[in-house]
Enzyme design. Structure first.
Site, PDB file in Angstrom:
ATOM      1  CD  GLU A 189      -2.664  -1.439  -0.046  1.00 14.47           C
ATOM      2  OE1 GLU A 189      -2.870  -0.505  -0.841  1.00 14.47           O
ATOM      3  OE2 GLU A 189      -3.019  -2.610  -0.282  1.00 14.47           O
ATOM      4  CG  HIS A 192      -0.886   1.614  -4.344  1.00 12.83           C
ATOM      5  ND1 HIS A 192      -1.110   1.543  -5.700  1.00 12.83           N
ATOM      6  CD2 HIS A 192      -1.292   0.425  -3.840  1.00 12.83           C
ATOM      7  CE1 HIS A 192      -1.632   0.359  -6.007  1.00 12.83           C
ATOM      8  NE2 HIS A 192      -1.748  -0.348  -4.885  1.00 12.83           N
TER       9      HIS A 192
HETATM   10 ZN    ZN Z   1      -2.414  -2.272  -4.853  1.00 16.06          ZN
END
Ligand code: ZN
Length: 204
Positions: A189, A192
């Site tokens: 995450e 990202h």
């Molecule tokens: Zn992802």
């Protein structure tokens, strides 16, 4: 006389560099924009998930996310965003274990992660998040991504990380160690937020 000339010269050289560094920091905190506020306020429940097969989404998914200012973390809009991110990732249509700001169109350092290392495996939301690896131990596991439909791949991640974020209520910095699969989710995450997708890291 010579030394004072040198120090003055170095100040003159250094000052523009400092100003340049400040003005171009892609992560620098800034207030939520009108566009972001509209996206958060408009609609209820699920947010549209950005995917790499859409050109505009793809550009957004490759961008860096900025930090929230304190005032925005205290706002109703932040609470709405956090709730809608969890609603989106937990919806049966997505059924994910984590989601990051850019995946709902918000280029902000915020992730929702399922804490498999906590009782009841709750989803929790972390604003102004950043992580760093602890130790050299790594593990290989299969990953997928809500923004990369119909694909999975093997990725190597650190086994242990230091998680740092801002508590949205106290606004105090929080730090904790996270291990295992939950640490892998945080790494996926947080990538990202730097415009990195797991497909960049797939093992050959
Ligand atoms: Zn992802």
């Amino acid at each position: 006389m010579i030394s004072s000339l040198i120090s003055r010269a170095s100040i003159i050289v250094a000052l523009p560099l400092v100003l340049l560094a400040c003005s171009t920091d892609p992560y620098a905190a800034k207030p939520l924009t009108a566009e972001e506020l509209n996206l958060i306020r408009n609609g209820e429940g699920l947010m549209r998930v950005t995917t790499i097969d859409n050109e505009a989404d793809s550009l957004l998914l490759r961008s860096k996310s900025t930090f929230f200012i304190d005032e925005d973390l205290r706002s109703e809009e932040y609470a709405i965003l956090a709730g809608r991110m969890v609603a989106t990732v937990t919806d049966p249509s997505q059924d994910g274990v984590g989601i990051a700001g850019p995946q709902v169109g918000i280029l902000r350092r915020v992730v929702a992660v399922q804490r498999f290392d906590k009782e009841g495996e709750p989803f929790e939301v972390y604003p102004n998040v950043h992580i760093e690896p602890v130790g050299d131990e790594r593990q290989i596991g299969s990953e997928g991504c809500l923004s990369v439909p119909d694909m999975r791949g093997e990725v190597e991640r650190y086994s242990k990380i230091r998680l740092m974020y801002t508590d949205p209520v106290s606004l105090e910095p929080v730090e904790e160690l996270v291990e295992g699969f939950t640490a892998v989710i945080f790494q996926h995450e947080c990538d990202h937020l730097d415009g990195i997708l797991y497909i960049d890291r797939i093992l050959e």
